[in-house]
Design an enzyme around this catalytic site. Structure first.
Site, PDB file in Angstrom:
ATOM      1  CG  ASP A  43      -0.389  -0.108   2.520  1.00  0.00           C
ATOM      2  OD1 ASP A  43       0.853  -0.220   2.612  1.00  0.00           O
ATOM      3  OD2 ASP A  43      -1.152  -0.080   3.515  1.00  0.00           O
ATOM      4  CB  SER A  44       4.582   1.738  -0.013  1.00  0.00           C
ATOM      5  OG  SER A  44       4.863   0.607  -0.816  1.00  0.00           O
ATOM      6  CG  ASP A  82       0.476  -4.092   2.078  1.00  0.00           C
ATOM      7  OD1 ASP A  82       0.681  -5.013   2.880  1.00  0.00           O
ATOM      8  OD2 ASP A  82       1.265  -3.146   1.901  1.00  0.00           O
ATOM      9  CE  LYS A 111       3.459  -5.961   3.747  1.00  0.00           C
ATOM     10  NZ  LYS A 111       2.936  -4.769   4.449  1.00  0.00           N
ATOM     11  CD  GLU A 113       0.550  -1.562   7.950  1.00  0.00           C
ATOM     12  OE1 GLU A 113       0.205  -0.782   8.868  1.00  0.00           O
ATOM     13  OE2 GLU A 113       1.038  -1.167   6.875  1.00  0.00           O
ATOM     14  CD  GLU A 180       7.971  -0.394   7.592  1.00  0.00           C
ATOM     15  OE1 GLU A 180       7.018  -1.115   7.235  1.00  0.00           O
ATOM     16  OE2 GLU A 180       8.156   0.750   7.130  1.00  0.00           O
TER      17      GLU A 180
HETATM   18  O1  KIV Z   1       3.627  -1.139   1.594  1.00  0.00           O
HETATM   19  C1  KIV Z   1       4.814  -1.520   1.615  1.00  0.00           C
HETATM   20  O2  KIV Z   1       5.604  -1.241   0.708  1.00  0.00           O
HETATM   21  C2  KIV Z   1       5.263  -2.304   2.754  1.00  0.00           C
HETATM   22  C3  KIV Z   1       6.723  -2.587   2.878  1.00  0.00           C
HETATM   23  C4  KIV Z   1       7.446  -1.369   3.268  1.00  0.00           C
HETATM   24  C5  KIV Z   1       7.002  -3.713   3.782  1.00  0.00           C
HETATM   25  O3  KIV Z   1       4.479  -2.678   3.568  1.00  0.00           O
END
Ligand code: KIV
Length: 263
Positions: A43-44, A82, A111, A113, A180
């Site tokens: 989600d970055s 994510d 993934k 959090e 992280e």
């Molecule tokens: O969204 C992302 O890129 C991440 C990584 C930094 C692990 O969660």
């Protein structure tokens, strides 16, 4: 890597797992031919491609769209996507719908959090046949609660909590876990104490693997260089020089030349 099962094999063999973010078709096409193990549709994407200040704007639709772009171009890569902001906090049905969209778009795993307050939801996803990667330490979706993007679990009580959270994720059935921005010695001991593989970002060299944002490792953002990022290429300069050379050639009348023109 073709399946999430290889994470355990890699950990057992002491072979480092390499993960990198991918969000779009052109970079996924290039990464499809790169020797990395796994692509993360993180989600970055909200910060790197959309220019947001945080990751909170990600929705299931946005994450599924970028997952689809990546999956089409990198069909032989293992893809993790994510779960967007709060998707695991609204109960089993909501999380399941979101994860289903991401898997239908081409992800092999999701993934999520954090873990406190939603371990049961993560377990439900796993029991439903959806591989889940955890994410502890600096969890960017909680940036406002954490008071910014900074190193986590520096105090002994916080470190103990992180160890307990990691064990909870493992018990919930997660196949792996991102750590992280946590002190390297803590990441080392968490990694040693778990059966599942840890993937570090700003967590030292002793995790079972590493992940970086593609744009950071390629040096695409000259204004962003946190301590844990190494720039493996200076792509910003390559782009700037390339576009400057093109501009100069057009203005000088040397582009296009005879070979680049039709008769
Ligand atoms: O969204 C992302 O890129 C991440 C990584 C930094 C692990 O969660």
């Amino acid at each position: 890597m073709k399946t999430i099962r290889e994470f355990a094999d890699a950990k057992a063999a002491g072979r480092k797992i390499v993960m990198v973010t991918a969000y779009d078709a052109w970079s996924a096409r290039l990464l499809a031919a790169a020797p990395v193990d796994c692509l993360l549709v993180g989600d970055s994407v909200m910060m790197t491609l959309y220019g947001d200040r945080d990751t909170l704007g990600a929705t299931t639709e946005i994450m599924a769209t970028h997952t689809r772009l990546v999956a089409r171009q990198a069909p032989d890569k293992l893809i993790v996507a994510d779960m967007p902001f709060l998707a695991v906090r609204k109960g089993n049905a909501y999380a399941l719908d979101c994860a289903a969209e991401l898997l239908r778009a081409g992800a092999h795993a999701v993934k999520a959090e954090g873990v406190r307050g939603h371990a049961d939801v993560l377990h439900h996803l796993v029991e439903s046949g959806i591989p889940v990667m955890g994410h502890l330490g600096l969890t960017p979706q909680s940036v406002h609660a954490l008071g910014g993007y900074k190193v986590q679990a520096k105090e002994p009580a916080e470190a103990a909590q992180l160890r307990a959270d990691a064990a909870t994720l493992q018990n919930a059935g997660c196949f792996s876990l991102v750590l992280e921005c946590v002190p390297a010695p803590l990441a080392q001991s968490v990694t040693a104490g778990l059966k599942i593989a840890t993937i570090g970002i700003g967590a030292g060299a002793d995790c079972d693997g590493q992940v970086l944002v593609l744009h950071d490792l390629l040096g695409l953002n000259p204004d962003f260089k946190p301590k844990f990022v190494r720039r493996f290429a200076d792509t910003a300069t390559v782009m700037k020089d390339g576009v400057a050379a093109y501009t100069e050639a057009v203005r000088a009348g040397t582009f296009p030349n005879e070979k680049e023109s039709f008769r």
